[in-house]
Design a protein around this motif. Structure first.
Motif, PDB file in Angstrom:
ATOM      1  N   LEU A   5     -12.486  -9.072   9.233  1.00  0.00           N
ATOM      2  CA  LEU A   5     -12.493  -8.709  10.652  1.00  0.00           C
ATOM      3  C   LEU A   5     -13.869  -8.953  11.268  1.00  0.00           C
ATOM      4  CD1 LEU A   5     -11.004  -7.498  13.068  1.00  0.00           C
ATOM      5  CD2 LEU A   5     -11.665  -5.240  12.239  1.00  0.00           C
ATOM      6  N   ILE A   6     -14.913  -8.587  10.547  1.00  0.00           N
ATOM      7  CA  ILE A   6     -16.278  -8.815  11.022  1.00  0.00           C
ATOM      8  C   ILE A   6     -16.538 -10.307  11.205  1.00  0.00           C
ATOM      9  CG2 ILE A   6     -18.721  -8.648  10.404  1.00  0.00           C
ATOM     10  CD1 ILE A   6     -18.019  -5.968   9.035  1.00  0.00           C
ATOM     11  N   LEU A   7     -16.123 -11.115  10.244  1.00  0.00           N
ATOM     12  CA  LEU A   7     -16.329 -12.565  10.337  1.00  0.00           C
ATOM     13  C   LEU A   7     -15.558 -13.161  11.509  1.00  0.00           C
ATOM     14  CD1 LEU A   7     -16.273 -13.549   6.554  1.00  0.00           C
ATOM     15  CD2 LEU A   7     -18.256 -13.455   8.084  1.00  0.00           C
ATOM     16  N   GLU A   8     -14.344 -12.680  11.752  1.00  0.00           N
ATOM     17  CA  GLU A   8     -13.556 -13.176  12.878  1.00  0.00           C
ATOM     18  C   GLU A   8     -14.228 -12.830  14.206  1.00  0.00           C
ATOM     19  OE1 GLU A   8      -9.687 -11.469  12.355  1.00  0.00           O
ATOM     20  OE2 GLU A   8      -9.099 -12.953  10.846  1.00  0.00           O
ATOM     21  N   ARG A   9     -14.738 -11.608  14.303  1.00  0.00           N
ATOM     22  CA  ARG A   9     -15.412 -11.201  15.532  1.00  0.00           C
ATOM     23  C   ARG A   9     -16.700 -11.991  15.735  1.00  0.00           C
ATOM     24  NH1 ARG A   9     -15.316  -4.803  16.225  1.00  0.00           N
ATOM     25  NH2 ARG A   9     -15.032  -5.287  18.421  1.00  0.00           N
ATOM     26  N   LEU A  10     -17.426 -12.237  14.665  1.00  0.00           N
ATOM     27  CA  LEU A  10     -18.646 -13.032  14.742  1.00  0.00           C
ATOM     28  C   LEU A  10     -18.330 -14.453  15.197  1.00  0.00           C
ATOM     29  CD1 LEU A  10     -21.690 -13.224  14.251  1.00  0.00           C
ATOM     30  CD2 LEU A  10     -21.186 -13.786  11.873  1.00  0.00           C
ATOM     31  N   ASP A  11     -17.249 -15.017  14.684  1.00  0.00           N
ATOM     32  CA  ASP A  11     -16.835 -16.364  15.082  1.00  0.00           C
ATOM     33  C   ASP A  11     -16.507 -16.408  16.574  1.00  0.00           C
ATOM     34  OD1 ASP A  11     -16.141 -19.109  14.422  1.00  0.00           O
ATOM     35  OD2 ASP A  11     -14.041 -18.498  14.715  1.00  0.00           O
ATOM     36  N   ARG A  12     -15.810 -15.393  17.086  1.00  0.00           N
ATOM     37  CA  ARG A  12     -15.491 -15.337  18.517  1.00  0.00           C
ATOM     38  C   ARG A  12     -16.750 -15.222  19.361  1.00  0.00           C
ATOM     39  NH1 ARG A  12     -11.218 -10.750  18.801  1.00  0.00           N
ATOM     40  NH2 ARG A  12     -11.687 -10.583  16.629  1.00  0.00           N
ATOM     41  N   LEU A  13     -17.704 -14.432  18.900  1.00  0.00           N
ATOM     42  CA  LEU A  13     -18.970 -14.292  19.633  1.00  0.00           C
ATOM     43  C   LEU A  13     -19.742 -15.608  19.666  1.00  0.00           C
ATOM     44  CD1 LEU A  13     -20.189 -10.802  18.392  1.00  0.00           C
ATOM     45  CD2 LEU A  13     -19.514 -11.427  20.712  1.00  0.00           C
ATOM     46  N   GLU A  14     -19.761 -16.317  18.550  1.00  0.00           N
ATOM     47  CA  GLU A  14     -20.441 -17.617  18.507  1.00  0.00           C
ATOM     48  C   GLU A  14     -19.805 -18.580  19.494  1.00  0.00           C
ATOM     49  OE1 GLU A  14     -20.154 -18.659  14.364  1.00  0.00           O
ATOM     50  OE2 GLU A  14     -22.156 -17.899  13.950  1.00  0.00           O
ATOM     51  N   LYS A  15     -18.487 -18.589  19.559  1.00  0.00           N
ATOM     52  CA  LYS A  15     -17.792 -19.483  20.496  1.00  0.00           C
ATOM     53  C   LYS A  15     -18.108 -19.125  21.938  1.00  0.00           C
ATOM     54  CE  LYS A  15     -14.180 -20.883  17.359  1.00  0.00           C
ATOM     55  NZ  LYS A  15     -12.787 -20.817  16.971  1.00  0.00           N
ATOM     56  N   LEU A  16     -18.209 -17.842  22.225  1.00  0.00           N
ATOM     57  CA  LEU A  16     -18.579 -17.418  23.577  1.00  0.00           C
ATOM     58  C   LEU A  16     -19.987 -17.872  23.931  1.00  0.00           C
ATOM     59  CD1 LEU A  16     -17.137 -13.795  23.727  1.00  0.00           C
ATOM     60  CD2 LEU A  16     -16.422 -15.758  25.102  1.00  0.00           C
ATOM     61  N   LEU A  17     -20.901 -17.776  22.980  1.00  0.00           N
ATOM     62  CA  LEU A  17     -22.278 -18.212  23.223  1.00  0.00           C
ATOM     63  C   LEU A  17     -22.349 -19.708  23.454  1.00  0.00           C
ATOM     64  CD1 LEU A  17     -24.269 -16.045  20.665  1.00  0.00           C
ATOM     65  CD2 LEU A  17     -24.305 -15.873  23.149  1.00  0.00           C
ATOM     66  N   ILE A  18     -21.623 -20.475  22.660  1.00  0.00           N
ATOM     67  CA  ILE A  18     -21.610 -21.925  22.831  1.00  0.00           C
ATOM     68  C   ILE A  18     -21.050 -22.281  24.203  1.00  0.00           C
ATOM     69  CG2 ILE A  18     -20.505 -24.068  22.050  1.00  0.00           C
ATOM     70  CD1 ILE A  18     -20.781 -23.013  19.183  1.00  0.00           C
ATOM     71  N   GLY A  19     -20.046 -21.541  24.647  1.00  0.00           N
ATOM     72  CA  GLY A  19     -19.433 -21.798  25.947  1.00  0.00           C
ATOM     73  C   GLY A  19     -20.378 -21.608  27.115  1.00  0.00           C
ATOM     74  N   SER A  20     -21.412 -20.797  26.954  1.00  0.00           N
ATOM     75  CA  SER A  20     -22.332 -20.540  28.057  1.00  0.00           C
ATOM     76  C   SER A  20     -23.562 -21.448  28.025  1.00  0.00           C
ATOM     77  CB  SER A  20     -22.771 -19.080  28.035  1.00  0.00           C
ATOM     78  OG  SER A  20     -23.529 -18.811  26.873  1.00  0.00           O
ATOM     79  N   LYS A  21     -23.749 -22.221  26.970  1.00  0.00           N
ATOM     80  CA  LYS A  21     -24.910 -23.107  26.862  1.00  0.00           C
ATOM     81  C   LYS A  21     -24.672 -24.413  27.605  1.00  0.00           C
ATOM     82  CE  LYS A  21     -27.162 -23.505  23.052  1.00  0.00           C
ATOM     83  NZ  LYS A  21     -27.511 -23.802  21.662  1.00  0.00           N
ATOM     84  N   GLU A  22     -25.729 -25.010  28.126  1.00  0.00           N
ATOM     85  CA  GLU A  22     -25.616 -26.305  28.797  1.00  0.00           C
ATOM     86  C   GLU A  22     -25.932 -27.456  27.848  1.00  0.00           C
ATOM     87  OE1 GLU A  22     -27.534 -26.685  32.600  1.00  0.00           O
ATOM     88  OE2 GLU A  22     -27.260 -24.555  32.990  1.00  0.00           O
ATOM     89  N   VAL A  23     -26.794 -27.200  26.863  1.00  0.00           N
ATOM     90  CA  VAL A  23     -27.184 -28.223  25.898  1.00  0.00           C
ATOM     91  C   VAL A  23     -26.758 -27.752  24.518  1.00  0.00           C
ATOM     92  CG1 VAL A  23     -29.117 -29.474  24.871  1.00  0.00           C
ATOM     93  CG2 VAL A  23     -29.143 -28.955  27.310  1.00  0.00           C
ATOM     94  N   LEU A  24     -26.045 -28.615  23.795  1.00  0.00           N
ATOM     95  CA  LEU A  24     -25.526 -28.260  22.485  1.00  0.00           C
ATOM     96  C   LEU A  24     -26.226 -29.040  21.382  1.00  0.00           C
ATOM     97  CD1 LEU A  24     -21.697 -28.367  23.304  1.00  0.00           C
ATOM     98  CD2 LEU A  24     -23.227 -26.395  23.393  1.00  0.00           C
ATOM     99  N   THR A  25     -26.417 -28.394  20.243  1.00  0.00           N
ATOM    100  CA  THR A  25     -26.928 -29.086  19.063  1.00  0.00           C
ATOM    101  C   THR A  25     -25.776 -29.897  18.454  1.00  0.00           C
ATOM    102  OG1 THR A  25     -26.336 -27.308  17.543  1.00  0.00           O
ATOM    103  CG2 THR A  25     -28.542 -27.204  18.564  1.00  0.00           C
ATOM    104  N   PHE A  26     -26.087 -30.663  17.445  1.00  0.00           N
ATOM    105  CA  PHE A  26     -25.076 -31.488  16.785  1.00  0.00           C
ATOM    106  C   PHE A  26     -23.934 -30.621  16.254  1.00  0.00           C
ATOM    107  CE2 PHE A  26     -23.211 -33.803  13.287  1.00  0.00           C
ATOM    108  CZ  PHE A  26     -23.082 -35.090  13.794  1.00  0.00           C
ATOM    109  N   ASP A  27     -24.263 -29.573  15.505  1.00  0.00           N
ATOM    110  CA  ASP A  27     -23.230 -28.713  14.927  1.00  0.00           C
ATOM    111  C   ASP A  27     -22.432 -27.988  16.003  1.00  0.00           C
ATOM    112  OD1 ASP A  27     -23.824 -29.442  12.323  1.00  0.00           O
ATOM    113  OD2 ASP A  27     -25.193 -27.756  12.002  1.00  0.00           O
TER     114      ASP A  27
END
Length: 95
Positions: A5-27
């Motif tokens: 459950l913790i890993l799933e929530r962490l994954d969702r948070l990471e996706k939310l953070l990526i969604g708000s960035k304008e410049v993305l790294t390769f990964d």
């Protein structure tokens, strides 16, 4: 709390953070687009996808340009194509 459950929530948070960035790294670009890292590397090496390498090593992607690239060559859904052709046929009959 359950580890899964913790890993799933962490994954969702990471996706939310990526969604708000304008410049993305390769990964991040790979995760954001769903393109495998090996294929993304081929696309950058061949210059087929917009990217930048400001210091000659790390690769960055402008999220807006990446989305524009993903959405290039859009096709109309078949229903719209059929509707447009029927409209054209009616126009030709009345002419």
């Amino acid at each position: 709390m359950d580890t899964i459950l913790i890993l799933e929530r962490l994954d969702r948070l990471e996706k939310l953070l990526i969604g708000s960035k304008e410049v993305l790294t390769f990964d991040e670009a790979s995760d954001y687009t769903g393109i495998s890292r090996s294929y993304l590397y081929k696309l950058t090496a061949s210059g087929k996808i917009p990217h930048s390498k400001p210091n000659g090593k790390m690769v960055f992607f402008d999220k807006k340009k990446l989305v524009d690239w993903l959405l290039q060559h859009q096709r109309e859904p078949r229903m719209e194509i059929k509707d447009n052709s029927q409209t054209g046929n009616l126009a030709n009959k009345h002419a």
